[in-house]
Design an enzyme around this catalytic site. Structure first.
Site, short mmCIF file in Angstrom:
data_model
loop_
_atom_site.label_atom_id
_atom_site.label_comp_id
_atom_site.label_asym_id
_atom_site.label_seq_id
_atom_site.Cartn_x
_atom_site.Cartn_y
_atom_site.Cartn_z
N ARG A 104 0.89 -1.18 0.00
CA ARG A 104 0.00 0.00 0.00
C ARG A 104 0.91 1.22 0.00
NH1 ARG A 104 -5.37 1.38 3.43
NH2 ARG A 104 -6.14 0.04 1.78
N HIS A 131 -7.29 0.73 -6.57
CA HIS A 131 -7.52 -0.09 -5.37
C HIS A 131 -8.22 -1.39 -5.83
CE1 HIS A 131 -7.82 -1.24 -1.33
NE2 HIS A 131 -8.73 -0.41 -0.86
N GLN A 134 -10.15 -3.95 -3.47
CA GLN A 134 -11.48 -3.52 -3.04
C GLN A 134 -12.53 -3.87 -4.09
OE1 GLN A 134 -12.28 -1.93 0.06
NE2 GLN A 134 -14.28 -2.60 -0.64
N ASP A 219 -17.03 7.33 -1.93
CA ASP A 219 -15.77 7.17 -1.19
C ASP A 219 -15.49 8.51 -0.51
OD1 ASP A 219 -13.30 6.25 -0.28
OD2 ASP A 219 -12.31 6.36 -2.24
N CYS A 259 -16.21 1.75 0.26
CA CYS A 259 -15.07 0.89 0.62
C CYS A 259 -14.71 1.00 2.09
CB CYS A 259 -13.88 1.18 -0.27
SG CYS A 259 -13.22 2.86 -0.09
N ARG A 287 -13.58 -8.62 1.55
CA ARG A 287 -12.15 -8.40 1.32
C ARG A 287 -11.38 -9.67 1.69
NH1 ARG A 287 -10.00 -3.25 1.24
NH2 ARG A 287 -8.11 -4.41 0.72
N1 NVA Z 1 -9.78 6.72 -1.70
C1 NVA Z 1 -9.45 6.29 -0.35
C2 NVA Z 1 -9.72 4.83 -0.18
C3 NVA Z 1 -9.46 4.30 1.21
C4 NVA Z 1 -9.64 2.81 1.32
C5 NVA Z 1 -7.99 6.62 -0.07
O1 NVA Z 1 -7.16 6.44 -0.95
O2 NVA Z 1 -7.69 7.06 1.04
N1 CP Z 2 -11.24 -0.15 2.24
C1 CP Z 2 -9.98 -0.22 2.71
O1 CP Z 2 -9.03 -0.46 1.97
O2 CP Z 2 -9.88 -0.04 4.06
P1 CP Z 2 -8.53 0.16 4.89
O3 CP Z 2 -7.97 1.51 4.51
O4 CP Z 2 -8.97 0.11 6.32
O5 CP Z 2 -7.57 -0.95 4.56
#
Ligand code: NVA
Ligand code: CP
Length: 303
Positions: A104, A131, A134, A219, A259, A287
């Site tokens: 990540r 992502h 997800q 989101d 998500c 997930r």
């Molecule tokens: N768009 C959000 C998704 C979090 C799971 C982010 O990147 O923070």
């Molecule tokens: N939806 C998602 O990826 O959640 P986290 O940021 O908690 O991993």
């Protein structure tokens, strides 16, 4: 042999995605029945987190344990990654010790550079651009509740961000119509939009985007790394909140997904996310099952 990576949903063919979705539901059933299924005994997943996580970390760690393997959590704070060791060197080293790596991070190029120097599969656990894990969970959740997404209408209400990009790739792969309602200046990548072959389009008015939608998705307004923009974004995104009025525009049996983590009163009203059309808890649970299918496929396919 070059390892198979999962950096974006478009790394999969339609046949592979269909297989993963079937397998995810089988693995969920095995789990529900309390059947031990441990084909990954002795295998180790490395998880590199340069951003926070609840669902991604827990689902990958629990998933590896349930499949008989184990997982190692790495953050820049307590590894050499945070002290400037090149991504390429880290990839070379980690992939000599691990069987699969999940990352990540911020720029998608970091994942691509890591993958280019990795001997083992690399999974995108979220980048600024995509992502895909997800989406595996979201697609599984839709199938469980309503069947195939093919030919359906999906409304994306909010930022043209990483999740939106992965929805665009899903629209192209699964052949559904994606209407993206985002404020001017917050569009998704136009090159990616062109590659959806007309399945995704931008519609500024969220009410129009939601009309007759089978699925409404949103989101956060400010993604991780955009915390400084939170206040400015709140003003711009105000008309893009998913309210009961938006849901009333959608089909009677429309589902709502997010998500998570969610901000009630910002991108979604509490009565929607906590209401009868919301499937966000199934979405979060899936997930686990969808990524178990992915891990099994990536690792056992290697043999
Ligand atoms: N768009 C959000 C998704 C979090 C799971 C982010 O990147 O923070
Ligand atoms: N939806 C998602 O990826 O959640 P986290 O940021 O908690 O991993």
């Amino acid at each position: 042999m070059q390892a198979r990576h999962f950096l974006a949903l478009s790394d999969l063919t339609r046949t592979e995605l269909d297989f993963l979705m079937r397998r995810a539901r089988e693995l969920k059933q095995l789990q529900r029945e309390g059947n031990l299924h441990q084909p990954l005994r002795g295998r180790v997943l490395g998880m590199v987190f340069e951003k926070s996580s609840t669902r991604t970390r827990v689902s990958f760690e629990a998933g590896m344990a349930q499949l008989g393997g184990s997982a190692i959590f790495l953050s820049p704070r307590d590894s050499q990654l945070g002290r400037g060791e090149p991504v390429e060197d880290t990839a070379r080293v980690l992939s000599r010790m691990l069987d699969v790596v999940m990352i990540r991070t911020f720029g998608h190029d970091i994942l691509e550079r890591f993958a280019a120097h990795s001997r083992v599969p690399v999974i995108n656990g979220l980048s600024d651009s995509h992502h895909p894990c997800q989406l595996l969970a979201d697609i599984q959740t839709y199938i469980e509740h309503r069947g195939s997404l093919e030919g359906k209408r999906v409304a994306w209400i909010g930022d043209g961000n990483n999740m939106c990009h992965s929805y665009m790739e899903a629209a192209a792969l699964l052949d559904f119509e994606l209407r993206i309602a985002c404020p001017d200046g917050f569009d998704p990548d136009h090159g990616l939009l062109d590659r959806t072959d007309g399945r995704a389009s931008i519609e500024r008015d969220p009410m129009v985007a939601a009309t007759d939608a089978d699925l409404v998705v949103t989101d956060v307004w400010a993604s991780m790394g955009q915390e400084d923009e939170q206040t400015a974004r709140e003003a711009v995104f105000e008309p893009y909140r998913v309210t009961s009025a938006i849901m009333a525009q959608a089909a009677d049996d429309a589902l709502f997904m997010h998500c998570l983590p969610a901000h009630r009163g910002e991108e979604v009203d509490a009565e929607v996310i906590d209401g009868p059309q919301s499937v966000v808890w199934d979405e979060a649970e899936n997930r686990l099952h969808a990524q178990k299918a992915l891990l099994e496929w990536l690792l056992l396919d290697e043999d």
